[in-house]
Design a protein around this motif. Structure first.
Motif, PDB file in Angstrom:
ATOM      1  N   ILE A  73      62.691 -52.643  20.537  1.00 53.31           N
ATOM      2  CA  ILE A  73      61.827 -53.595  19.928  1.00 53.31           C
ATOM      3  C   ILE A  73      61.809 -54.664  21.092  1.00 53.31           C
ATOM      4  N   ASP A  74      62.653 -54.859  21.935  1.00 49.05           N
ATOM      5  CA  ASP A  74      62.473 -55.838  23.196  1.00 49.05           C
ATOM      6  C   ASP A  74      61.359 -55.169  24.159  1.00 49.05           C
ATOM      7  N   MET A  75      61.404 -53.764  24.175  1.00 46.93           N
ATOM      8  CA  MET A  75      60.415 -53.415  25.322  1.00 46.93           C
ATOM      9  C   MET A  75      58.784 -53.490  24.734  1.00 46.93           C
ATOM     10  N   LEU A  76      58.938 -53.226  23.342  1.00 48.14           N
ATOM     11  CA  LEU A  76      57.626 -53.469  22.858  1.00 48.14           C
ATOM     12  C   LEU A  76      57.088 -54.831  22.754  1.00 48.14           C
ATOM     13  N   ALA A  77      58.128 -55.821  22.125  1.00 46.21           N
ATOM     14  CA  ALA A  77      57.610 -57.295  22.014  1.00 46.21           C
ATOM     15  C   ALA A  77      57.389 -57.940  23.164  1.00 46.21           C
ATOM     16  N   PHE A  78      58.345 -57.820  24.108  1.00 43.97           N
ATOM     17  CA  PHE A  78      58.211 -58.560  25.281  1.00 43.97           C
ATOM     18  C   PHE A  78      57.445 -58.158  26.475  1.00 43.97           C
ATOM     19  N   SER A  79      56.858 -56.972  26.265  1.00 48.73           N
ATOM     20  CA  SER A  79      55.779 -56.484  27.155  1.00 48.73           C
ATOM     21  C   SER A  79      54.419 -57.130  26.721  1.00 48.73           C
ATOM     22  N   TRP A  80      54.250 -57.394  25.464  1.00 51.49           N
ATOM     23  CA  TRP A  80      52.857 -57.835  24.958  1.00 51.49           C
ATOM     24  C   TRP A  80      52.827 -59.416  24.932  1.00 51.49           C
ATOM     25  N   TRP A  81      53.776 -60.090  24.508  1.00 48.36           N
ATOM     26  CA  TRP A  81      53.644 -61.546  24.274  1.00 48.36           C
ATOM     27  C   TRP A  81      54.227 -62.340  25.338  1.00 48.36           C
ATOM     28  N   ARG A  82      54.808 -61.862  26.358  1.00 49.48           N
ATOM     29  CA  ARG A  82      55.328 -62.701  27.344  1.00 49.48           C
ATOM     30  C   ARG A  82      56.185 -63.864  26.775  1.00 49.48           C
ATOM     31  N   ASN A  83      55.601 -65.222  27.213  1.00 51.73           N
ATOM     32  CA  ASN A  83      56.275 -66.531  26.737  1.00 51.73           C
ATOM     33  C   ASN A  83      56.023 -66.999  25.264  1.00 51.73           C
ATOM     34  N   LYS A  84      55.047 -66.351  24.996  1.00 49.46           N
ATOM     35  CA  LYS A  84      54.434 -66.563  23.450  1.00 49.46           C
ATOM     36  C   LYS A  84      55.615 -65.853  22.565  1.00 49.46           C
ATOM     37  N   TRP A  85      55.864 -66.667  21.618  1.00 50.85           N
ATOM     38  CA  TRP A  85      56.462 -65.982  20.182  1.00 50.85           C
ATOM     39  C   TRP A  85      58.066 -65.314  20.526  1.00 50.85           C
ATOM     40  N   ILE A  86      58.665 -66.102  21.332  1.00 50.80           N
ATOM     41  CA  ILE A  86      59.955 -65.454  21.792  1.00 50.80           C
ATOM     42  C   ILE A  86      60.905 -65.601  20.739  1.00 50.80           C
ATOM     43  N   THR A  87      60.950 -67.238  20.042  1.00 45.40           N
ATOM     44  CA  THR A  87      61.774 -67.022  18.940  1.00 45.40           C
ATOM     45  C   THR A  87      61.600 -66.401  17.833  1.00 45.40           C
ATOM     46  N   GLU A  88      60.178 -66.206  17.465  1.00 49.10           N
ATOM     47  CA  GLU A  88      59.960 -65.232  16.285  1.00 49.10           C
ATOM     48  C   GLU A  88      60.292 -63.853  16.473  1.00 49.10           C
ATOM     49  N   THR A  89      60.109 -63.332  17.805  1.00 49.59           N
ATOM     50  CA  THR A  89      60.485 -61.997  17.838  1.00 49.59           C
ATOM     51  C   THR A  89      61.803 -61.900  17.945  1.00 49.59           C
ATOM     52  N   LEU A  90      62.673 -62.776  18.281  1.00 47.69           N
ATOM     53  CA  LEU A  90      64.195 -62.575  18.355  1.00 47.69           C
ATOM     54  C   LEU A  90      64.671 -62.660  16.688  1.00 47.69           C
ATOM     55  N   ILE A  91      64.117 -63.652  15.791  1.00 52.93           N
ATOM     56  CA  ILE A  91      64.308 -63.635  14.541  1.00 52.93           C
ATOM     57  C   ILE A  91      63.991 -62.447  13.766  1.00 52.93           C
ATOM     58  N   ILE A  92      62.811 -61.777  14.047  1.00 55.58           N
ATOM     59  CA  ILE A  92      62.235 -60.394  13.574  1.00 55.58           C
ATOM     60  C   ILE A  92      63.260 -59.297  13.975  1.00 55.58           C
ATOM     61  N   GLU A  93      63.805 -59.363  15.004  1.00 49.76           N
ATOM     62  CA  GLU A  93      64.697 -58.472  15.370  1.00 49.76           C
ATOM     63  C   GLU A  93      65.782 -58.583  14.582  1.00 49.76           C
ATOM     64  N   TRP A  94      66.493 -59.629  14.572  1.00 50.67           N
ATOM     65  CA  TRP A  94      67.841 -60.021  13.682  1.00 50.67           C
ATOM     66  C   TRP A  94      67.258 -59.496  12.473  1.00 50.67           C
ATOM     67  N   LEU A  95      66.226 -59.738  11.679  1.00 49.99           N
ATOM     68  CA  LEU A  95      66.042 -59.289  10.314  1.00 49.99           C
ATOM     69  C   LEU A  95      65.905 -57.840  10.287  1.00 49.99           C
ATOM     70  N   ILE A  96      65.481 -57.286  11.283  1.00 51.96           N
ATOM     71  CA  ILE A  96      65.341 -55.767  11.249  1.00 51.96           C
ATOM     72  C   ILE A  96      66.810 -55.006  11.415  1.00 51.96           C
ATOM     73  N   ILE A  97      67.582 -55.525  12.411  1.00 56.48           N
ATOM     74  CA  ILE A  97      68.826 -55.043  12.631  1.00 56.48           C
ATOM     75  C   ILE A  97      69.583 -55.314  11.499  1.00 56.48           C
ATOM     76  N   ILE A  98      69.782 -56.600  10.791  1.00 61.06           N
ATOM     77  CA  ILE A  98      70.794 -57.080   9.901  1.00 61.06           C
ATOM     78  C   ILE A  98      70.385 -56.341   8.516  1.00 61.06           C
ATOM     79  N   THR A  99      69.269 -55.906   8.118  1.00 59.92           N
ATOM     80  CA  THR A  99      69.089 -55.275   6.776  1.00 59.92           C
ATOM     81  C   THR A  99      70.118 -54.030   6.494  1.00 59.92           C
ATOM     82  N   PRO A 100      70.260 -53.137   7.394  1.00 60.70           N
ATOM     83  CA  PRO A 100      71.469 -52.180   7.001  1.00 60.70           C
ATOM     84  C   PRO A 100      72.703 -52.856   6.793  1.00 60.70           C
TER      85      PRO A 100
END
Length: 137
Positions: A73-100
């Protein structure tokens, strides 16, 4: 950009420390709730060892899958939006990971998964600060 990407991926080490500490604190919390028959001295002194052993025996494959998911997820997300959407990306990562994690907590009535989910959120916040510094340089 490759150097920055590697530094972002390396920032994931904070999750291991967070998981380890939250497992240890969960053991102390469980003792306070009367769920652990050991003495306070045993829980406090040997808990650090048992938390590490718990991860090594039961969690080594899970940690591997966790890191595979979060690095992907890091490789996909941070290669696309750079400085934009950092907090949102980390929250989405968290939601994906904590679901199980949340599913397993209720399915097996093993509440350490909830503590690990909270720990992941805390370490994601710490990573957000680190990632901002990396991307701003």
């Amino acid at each position: 950009m490759l150097k920055k990407s590697v530094r972002i991926l390396r920032s994931n080490w904070t999750h291991l420390i967070g998981f380890y500490l939250s497992t240890y604190l969960f053991m102390i919390f469980s003792k306070a709730n009367g769920q652990v028959p050991d003495s306070w001295g045993e829980v406090i002194t040997t808990g650090l060892f048992w938390a590490g052993l718990l991860f090594y025996v039961y969690g080594i494959s899970l940690i591997g899958w966790f890191y595979l998911a979060i690095i992907t997820i890091d490789m996909l997300a941070f290669s696309w939006w750079r400085n934009k959407w950092i907090t949102e990306t980390l929250i989405i990562e968290w939601l994906i990971i904590i679901t199980p994690f949340i599913y397993w907590a209720f399915k097996y009535e093993y509440w350490l998964w909830i503590a690990l989910s909270a720990s992941l959120l805390a370490t994601q916040v710490l990573r957000g600060k680190t990632i901002r510094k990396i991307l701003s340089n």
